[in-house]
Design a protein around this motif. Structure first.
Motif, mmCIF file in Angstrom:
data_model
loop_
_atom_site.group_PDB
_atom_site.id
_atom_site.type_symbol
_atom_site.label_atom_id
_atom_site.label_comp_id
_atom_site.label_asym_id
_atom_site.label_seq_id
_atom_site.Cartn_x
_atom_site.Cartn_y
_atom_site.Cartn_z
ATOM 1 N N ARG A 69 0.933 -1.190 -0.108
ATOM 2 C CA ARG A 69 -0.115 0.106 -0.113
ATOM 3 C C ARG A 69 0.825 0.967 -0.007
ATOM 4 N N LEU A 79 0.585 5.886 -1.164
ATOM 5 C CA LEU A 79 -0.173 6.940 -1.646
ATOM 6 C C LEU A 79 0.156 7.343 -2.893
ATOM 7 N N VAL A 80 -0.889 7.568 -3.638
ATOM 8 C CA VAL A 80 -0.464 7.974 -5.306
ATOM 9 C C VAL A 80 -1.194 9.394 -5.383
ATOM 10 N N ARG A 133 -3.820 9.715 -2.504
ATOM 11 C CA ARG A 133 -4.807 8.977 -2.090
ATOM 12 C C ARG A 133 -4.245 7.450 -1.994
ATOM 13 N N PRO A 134 -4.752 6.678 -1.139
ATOM 14 C CA PRO A 134 -4.190 5.199 -0.945
ATOM 15 C C PRO A 134 -4.504 4.161 -2.104
ATOM 16 N N VAL A 135 -3.637 3.241 -2.272
ATOM 17 C CA VAL A 135 -3.809 2.239 -3.292
ATOM 18 C C VAL A 135 -3.157 0.937 -2.624
ATOM 19 N N THR A 136 -3.860 -0.013 -2.532
ATOM 20 C CA THR A 136 -3.060 -1.183 -2.218
ATOM 21 C C THR A 136 -3.125 -2.214 -3.450
ATOM 22 N N PHE A 137 -1.796 -2.853 -3.482
ATOM 23 C CA PHE A 137 -1.802 -3.960 -4.708
ATOM 24 C C PHE A 137 -1.519 -5.380 -3.933
ATOM 25 N N GLN A 138 -2.459 -6.206 -4.338
ATOM 26 C CA GLN A 138 -2.548 -7.330 -3.631
ATOM 27 C C GLN A 138 -1.858 -8.388 -4.777
#
Length: 525
Positions: free
Chosen positions: A113, A115-116, A483-488
């Motif tokens: 995760r 912030l982008v 804003r946050p983004v999570t890569f799974q």
């Protein structure tokens, strides 16, 4: 000095398209290069200071020195501060949870995760800080540090300065290897004819689906309108509006006894009337102990009369501010329970055509009971050199009154002795002030906002539109444009550089190792 009009602005459509095109480029730019661009912009502003300050003084009426030179330096420092933010990378809040087959209650996948950048940011420039809250101001610096392109809606109060600063900064960014269109200017008055004030361009950009966030510093009326526009879009966007503040300052008996009447009056007048009171942190209400003004033969009252009366006439920034100030001043003077200490005044320029308005400070006095009984005609911000002395019966009474007088302020101040600070009534007052203000300061005056990481410049509504959750000064300002983004379970090749195992950007990361969850919460050592 040249009086040539600024070049016509590009069409709003073209500006938005350029911002959208450059957004992915900036988002993928390494922190070190973003930092280099911000440092280059700071150096370029300093190198062109003489020309820029002269233009600013001519358009705004603010003093070249120390006011505008100091503000230009503050602007350069802001750019350098955010260059450090970009370089450090901790604002990206990168977090990695390693895949953990033993995680309870079910196995954990690999989660990464960060912030982008939000994308293109629209900045509405302010009138009262033509450098620090305008084209190259804190909002622009924070957005660029976050990796977002910026479109600045020029303020009609300083159009030639806006155009000049834009060209200086664009050239500096390009020279540092960043896209020139990382910064654009829109909404210059007169671009579409003599009656064009640039407002339509700003609203059109705010409605454009390619704009991802907006920031604003100005009046409550204009800020609310723009906030409603941002919220009514098909895809609403964050709108960070700073809408003003009355900045109450409470003075205890001990604090007043610990200083001289002359020193107190001089410091108060300096804060309340600097730049003709056209500062968002101007102390609009100063609450002093009942009886203090008339004690010792009226020594304090006389010192205040001298201090405020000695302030020379000053030009207001533009006709809109002048009209608003004149109306607020008349409403305050007409309020029940208000007595004039220093009348001051407002006058039109003698040249008969410039639209310039000049003013001298106004100081009035009232009581806490009268203030509680009054409506908005007395309590609202007067954006100019007007301040209200409020006589209070004690800090306990002020603490009880705070929720009824104030909803949201940028600042609240307290002048108190160390001995008084240990008492329960003062503790209750500090707690009350902290619930309504973004910054609570002690034994000082609210004007003069330090450009430093821990600064909070924002408070509960109506000081700001986001309930004071963010700031427009200080390093935390960068979070508004991320804003946050999570890569799974993402392949390494598609991860952002900040989340890859080889960490090419070298940013700080929080890593949760496999198996660590078994010991969560256990006391170490």
């Amino acid at each position: 000095m040249s009086t040539t009009s600024p070049a016509p602005r590009p069409a709003v459509e073209e500006v938005a398209a350029r911002a959208a095109a450059v957004a992915p480029v900036l988002a993928a730019t390494a922190p070190a290069q973003l930092a280099a661009g911000l440092r280059a912009a700071a150096a370029a502003l300093r190198a062109d200071a003489d020309r820029l300050v002269a233009t600013a003084a001519e358009e705004t009426g603010l003093a070249p020195a120390p006011r505008l030179r100091g503000e230009l330096e503050r602007t350069a420092v802001q750019l350098e501060m955010f260059s450090q933010v970009a370089l450090d990378g901790s604002h990206l809040d990168a977090r990695i949870d390693e895949a953990d087959p033993g995680f309870r209650p079910v196995p954990r996948p690999d989660l990464r995760r960060m912030l982008v950048p939000l994308g293109p940011v629209l900045v509405f420039a302010a009138s009262n800080f033509p450098f620090a809250f305008s084209v190259a101001g804190g909002d622009t610096a924070a957005a660029l540090a976050a990796g977002c392109p910026v479109v600045v809606k020029a303020h009609p109060g300083h159009p030639r300065l806006s155009a000049a600063v834009t060209e200086v900064v664009r050239a500096a960014l390009e020279g540092a290897g960043l896209p020139r269109d990382a910064l654009q200017l829109a909404g210059l008055p007169g671009a579409e004819g003599p009656d064009d004030d640039g407002v339509a361009a700003g609203v059109a950009l705010l409605r454009d689906e390619r704009i991802a966030a907006a920031s604003f510093t100005g009046s409550q009326r204009a800020g609310r309108h723009l906030a409603d526009v941002a919220a009514s879009r098909r895809r609403p966007i964050p709108f960070y509006g700073e809408l003003g503040s009355t900045n109450p300052v409470v003075v205890t008996p001990g604090a007043l006894a610990a200083t001289t009447a002359e020193a107190f009056a001089t410091a108060y007048a300096t804060s309340a009337t600097g730049s003709a009171g056209q500062l968002c942190t101007q102390p609009g209400f100063v609450l002093v102990p009942a009886g203090a003004l008339d004690a010792d033969g009226g020594e304090l009252l006389a010192a205040l009369e001298r201090a405020f009366s000695a302030v020379p006439e000053h030009r207001l920034l533009h006709p809109g501010i002048a009209a608003g100030y004149a109306a607020r001043r008349e409403a305050v003077l007409a309020s029940a329970g208000v007595d004039v200490v220093v009348a001051g005044g407002v006058r039109d320029s003698d040249d008969g055509g410039s639209g310039q308005v000049w003013t001298t400070p106004t100081l009035v006095r009232t009581t806490l009971d009268a203030l509680l009984a009054a409506g908005p005609e007395l309590r609202e911000e007067a954006f100019g050199p007007l301040s209200v002395l409020v006589e209070h019966p004690g800090v306990d009474a002020v603490a009880a009154a705070v929720p009824h007088l104030y909803e949201g302020e940028l600042t609240a101040g307290l002048h108190v002795t160390p001995e008084e600070a240990q008492t329960a009534p003062v503790a209750a007052l500090v707690a009350a002030l902290s619930r309504v203000a973004g910054r609570v300061l002690f034994n000082g005056w609210p004007t003069g906002v330090s450009v430093t990481p821990a600064m909070q410049h924002g408070g509960p509504y109506p000081a700001t539109t986001d309930a004071g959750r963010t700031t427009s000064v200080g390093t935390a300002a960068v979070t508004r444009f991320l804003r946050p983004v999570t890569f799974q379970d993402a392949p390494q090749a598609v991860l952002p550089p900040a989340l890859r195992d080889d960490d090419p950007w070298g940013v700080p990361r929080t890593v949760s190792r496999a198996g660590e969850s078994a010991g969560w919460g256990a006391v170490q050592g």
